[in-house]
Design an enzyme around this catalytic site. Structure first.
Site, PDB file in Angstrom:
ATOM      1  N   ASP A  98       0.950  -1.094  -0.080  1.00 21.43           N
ATOM      2  CA  ASP A  98      -0.103   0.057   0.269  1.00 21.43           C
ATOM      3  C   ASP A  98       0.519   1.393   0.085  1.00 21.43           C
ATOM      4  O   ASP A  98       0.385   2.223  -0.574  1.00 21.43           O
ATOM      5  CB  ASP A  98      -1.527   0.056   1.070  1.00 21.43           C
ATOM      6  CG  ASP A  98      -0.286  -0.358   3.008  1.00 21.43           C
ATOM      7  OD1 ASP A  98       1.331  -0.423   2.995  1.00 21.43           O
ATOM      8  OD2 ASP A  98      -0.704   0.072   3.657  1.00 21.43           O
ATOM      9  N   HIS A  99       2.059   1.147   0.368  1.00 26.17           N
ATOM     10  CA  HIS A  99       2.702   2.803   0.460  1.00 26.17           C
ATOM     11  C   HIS A  99       3.849   2.552  -0.745  1.00 26.17           C
ATOM     12  O   HIS A  99       4.057   3.997  -0.806  1.00 26.17           O
ATOM     13  CB  HIS A  99       4.209   2.225   1.380  1.00 26.17           C
ATOM     14  CG  HIS A  99       3.463   2.372   3.299  1.00 26.17           C
ATOM     15  ND1 HIS A  99       2.094   1.457   3.487  1.00 26.17           N
ATOM     16  CD2 HIS A  99       3.518   3.321   4.367  1.00 26.17           C
ATOM     17  CE1 HIS A  99       2.115   2.414   4.884  1.00 26.17           C
ATOM     18  NE2 HIS A  99       2.686   2.940   5.101  1.00 26.17           N
ATOM     19  N   SER A 648       6.216   7.602  13.584  1.00 27.19           N
ATOM     20  CA  SER A 648       6.183   6.254  12.764  1.00 27.19           C
ATOM     21  C   SER A 648       7.083   5.300  13.186  1.00 27.19           C
ATOM     22  O   SER A 648       7.241   4.983  14.055  1.00 27.19           O
ATOM     23  CB  SER A 648       6.655   6.299  11.390  1.00 27.19           C
ATOM     24  OG  SER A 648       8.062   5.846  11.389  1.00 27.19           O
TER      25      SER A 648
END
Ligand code: MIC
Ligand code: SF4
Length: 775
Positions: A98-99, A648
């Site tokens: 997804d990134h 993160s």
């Protein structure tokens, strides 16, 4: 027909059975009522009889039920897993692509481009998943946290994930914790996983959301109360009638953004809404099982009646009085009611013109979210209005996109001018090819994401990002400026029609006709892993097989230069930016060139530039100076400010310094995941015993650190800082390493220790180095 992925019923049944037994032991030991989070954590203890329990002090040794990873962190996680010499993962795990998808021309073209550009990374991840027994979700399947909520999360489970927003699953009653890749390796290699026992914060929710207020506003309110570091080593448990009024995906928005206050995780009790969500996502059996095990999945009754006795801190929030909020710029805890933003924009000189509005991300892209935003769009359309600025929407998953396409939300959004991007992180993580402003132009964006750190969305530190709910972002897109309060002021459509937006009605939390589109891009692991070859190119600039880090030895701790002293907020986006650098997430040497490139130098205020102690050159890129020290075989240190490493889970922010020669990071304080990543990679995270000593560190300093031979009971170390003018300061530092964590340091990294332990257990012929099998 393809079998859809899911958490197996038997697995959950066994976990509940084990939980019940463990809790019996714990209840006998503690003889008091338990909160929900205590129930879930304690029922996963590897040794409920003997585990020391002391919030804020004891490390809990836990059995993890599931591991999740996304493509940007999975590369390092799997490269490290390969060093553990195991053939299959020991617990269920999944990887989500997804990134790495860059938003530019719209969903399908962007996915095609990503498939071409990231081919070697996807090939590697796909082959590794297939070989090691991991579920693989290809590009276009959706954002990790949405897909995991839809398929794998279950109440009462314990999950870790190599992404800080893993706590999203707390919306479904799961204790889900964001960690670095090395931590996922612990669980995947079959070891217990450790975390500092968090202190507990209870949030008592009463009333019901009204008008424009949404779950996003709950967490923005909590962030305003606790600030970005207030959740560190704390677990936030929500409860009360207000909690029961929220949909499962709404709860997930709240727990997802617990990451923004540094919380270990956040969790809601299992309730009717979670039951309905499980049923709607093809998990009726688990929903029924959970209903039958309610006492494992909710706090003891007395906890809700007398929370002060069970939580270290209790916040009270009446949802009926909650106003819509907006946070920013540059920090998710800079929160005010939407009604105050136009005044703040004037007072603080924020650019009033909005350049782009964005809806989506893992935080806010559920069926309910898109429905509420679509209602606002519909009303605007009826008044002849269109968006005044580009509006980009990234849905959370293929399931959400297909379902909202069928049910008309996508059409309503497109009808006012929205552009739908791929089901991926996209601009949320700087995967955004922006052509509308100059790369350094000061400008304002409004989004429904979770983080708004400088340079995050578009690599431009002059972009001011404001975070709000999808419906509020939709409203701002219609006015295109911060100078208007779109929720209360009168608005004007392009043809001059004057209108006011009414708050969107409470939307259906779940699609009446059911979800469609699940399972796209899913690939199960191979039945016979011996037939799968790991695909990893030898001369790749994207992937590099990891070499174990050399242990740091005592003489190296003498006269180490201070590579960089950071000033103010230093998130992992400052230490190891994402955006274009995501390209090198599997290549430790290449990615290390971004080291601290967005951090502010405390001596010069310049971003990403530092002084070379040996050549006396000023304003050099940090990585260049670090490489010079490395060439001279000199270890070095970083000095950080408050909450160093906020944000993160990316362990590159610890691995790059380690790769380039760091021995320690000395900060005023650390964010949890980053501190743990430093320990795992064999770097000492140390804090100033007296935080004002931070001021004593001067440009050009070299530091001699006392060697940590064994645990000193008061856990302090002395450091001698020699200054350029010949003077010196002895500064007392603190550390909080346990015996085991100290052993990681001595071994060179936690993984080195795992490998040593495993090599002792393995027969000689299975000790072949994985790197040589890769071709
Ligand atoms: C983020 O939101 O910052 C990320 C990108 O999802 C990170 C993970 C990463 O850097 O790969 C996170 O939240 O952990
Ligand atoms: Fe992706 Fe953004 Fe969620 Fe991180 S916060 S997982 S980048 S959508």
């Amino acid at each position: 027909m393809k079998t859809l992925p899911a958490t197996r019923f038997e697995l959950v049944e066994n976990i509940y059975k084990r939980s019940r037994e463990s809790l019996q032991t714990i209840r006998a030991r503690l003889n008091r009522n338990l909160t929900l989070s205590e129930k879930v954590l304690f029922s996963h203890l590897s040794s409920p009889e003997h585990q020391e329990l002391a919030p804020g002090q004891a490390y809990l040794s836990l059995k993890v039920d599931r591991v999740i990873m996304q493509d940007a962190t999975a590369q390092m996680a799997i490269l490290q897993f390969m060093q553990s010499n195991r053939e299959r993962v020991a617990v269920p795990a999944s990887v989500h692509c997804d990134h790495l998808i860059r938003a530019h021309e719209g969903a399908s073209r962007d996915i095609q481009t990503a498939i071409q550009n990231n081919k070697e990374v996807y090939d590697f991840l796909r082959s590794a998943c297939s070989k090691f027994g991991i579920d693989f979700w290809g590009p276009g399947s959706g954002i990790i946290h949405q897909v995991v909520l839809e398929n794998y999360a279950f109440p009462g489970g314990l999950m870790i994930g190599s992404d800080s927003h893993t706590p999203n699953m707390g919306g479904l009653g799961m204790v889900a914790i964001g960690v670095g890749g090395a931590d996922t390796v612990d669980a995947m290699a079959g070891y217990n996983w450790e975390v500092l026992q968090p202190k507990l914060v209870g949030v008592h929710l009463t009333g019901e959301l009204k008008g424009w207020a949404s779950p996003k506003d709950i967490i923005l309110w909590v962030a305003s109360q606790l600030t970005v570091k207030g959740g560190t080593n704390r677990l936030i448990e929500y409860f009360g009638p207000g909690a029961r009024s929220l949909s499962a995906t709404g709860k997930a928005t709240v727990t997802n953004m617990g990451a923004e206050i540094g919380a270990t995780t956040s969790v809601f009790p299992f309730d009717k809404q979670s039951y309905l969500y499980l049923k709607a996502t093809r998990r009726s059996e688990i929903a029924e099982l959970a209903m039958r095990n309610l006492e494992l999945l909710s706090p003891d009754r007395e906890v809700e009646l007398n929370p002060g006795a069970y939580f270290d801190q209790v916040l009270e929030l009446n949802l009926s009085t909650l106003e819509p909020m907006i946070a920013g710029p540059f920090s998710p805890d800079l929160v005010r009611p939407v009604s105050q933003l136009k005044e703040d924009a004037k007072t603080y000189g924020y650019p009033e013109k909005i350049s782009v509005a964005l809806i989506g991300s893992c935080t806010n892209s559920s069926y309910e979210d898109l429905s509420r935003a679509a209602s606002v769009a519909l009303e605007a359309k009826r008044n002849g209005a269109q968006v005044e600025v580009p509006l980009l929407v990234n849905p959370g998953s293929a399931q959400i996109l297909e379902t909202t396409t069928r049910d008309g939300q996508v059409e309503s959004l497109e009808a006012v001018g929205a552009k739908v991007l791929a089901n991926a992180c996209g601009p949320c993580i700087g995967q955004w090819r922006r052509d509308d402003v100059r790369p350094d132009e000061r400008n304002t964006i409004v989004n429904s994401y979770n983080r708004n750190f400088p340079a995050r969305n578009d690599s431009n530190p002059n972009t001011l990002a404001f975070v709000a709910s999808p419906e509020v972002v939709m409203a701002y897109a219609l006015v295109g400026t911060l100078a208007v309060d779109p929720l209360n002021d009168e608005l004007t459509a392009a043809d001059g029609t004057r209108y006011r937006l009414s708050p969107p009605p409470r939307a259906e939390a779940l699609p009446l006709q059911g979800y469609i589109g699940n399972g796209q891009g899913f690939e199960p692991p191979a039945e016979d892993p011996s037939k799968v070859q790991l695909l990893i190119g030898r001369a790749s600039e994207r992937l590099q097989i990891l070499e174990p880090f050399e242990p740091i030895v005592e003489p190296e701790l003498a006269e180490m230069p201070v590579l960089f002293k950071t000033k103010g907020k230093t998130t992992t986006d400052h230490i190891s930016p994402a955006g274009l650098w995501l390209r090198f997430r599997g290549h430790i040497d290449r990615i290390s060139d971004n080291l601290l490139s967005q951090a502010i130098n405390a001596w010069t205020e310049k971003r990403g530039l530092t002084y070379n102690v040996y050549t006396h050159e000023q304003d050099q890129p940090v990585a260049k100076v670090a490489r010079h020290y490395k060439k001279l075989s000199k270890r070095w240190i970083i000095v950080g400010d408050e909450n160093y490493g906020e944000g993160s889970s990316r362990e590159h922010a610890a691995m790059s310094p380690r790769h380039l020669g760091a021995a320690a990071v000395i900060a005023r304080s650390f964010a949890r995941i980053h501190e743990s990543n430093l320990k795992k990679q064999g770097i000492l995270p140390l804090t100033f015993a007296n935080p004002v000593d931070y001021e004593k560190v001067l440009q050009g300093d070299v530091v001699t650190l006392e060697y940590l031979r064994e645990l000193d009971p008061i856990r302090t170390i002395n450091a001698l800082f020699k200054h350029l003018d010949g003077s010196a300061d002895i500064i007392t530092l603190r550390h909080n390493l346990t015996m085991e964590q100290l052993a990681w340091f001595h071994a060179g990294s936690a993984l080195n220790l795992i490998r040593q332990q495993r090599q002792k257990q393995l027969p000689i012929d299975s000790k072949a180095d994985v790197s040589q099998k890769a071709s």
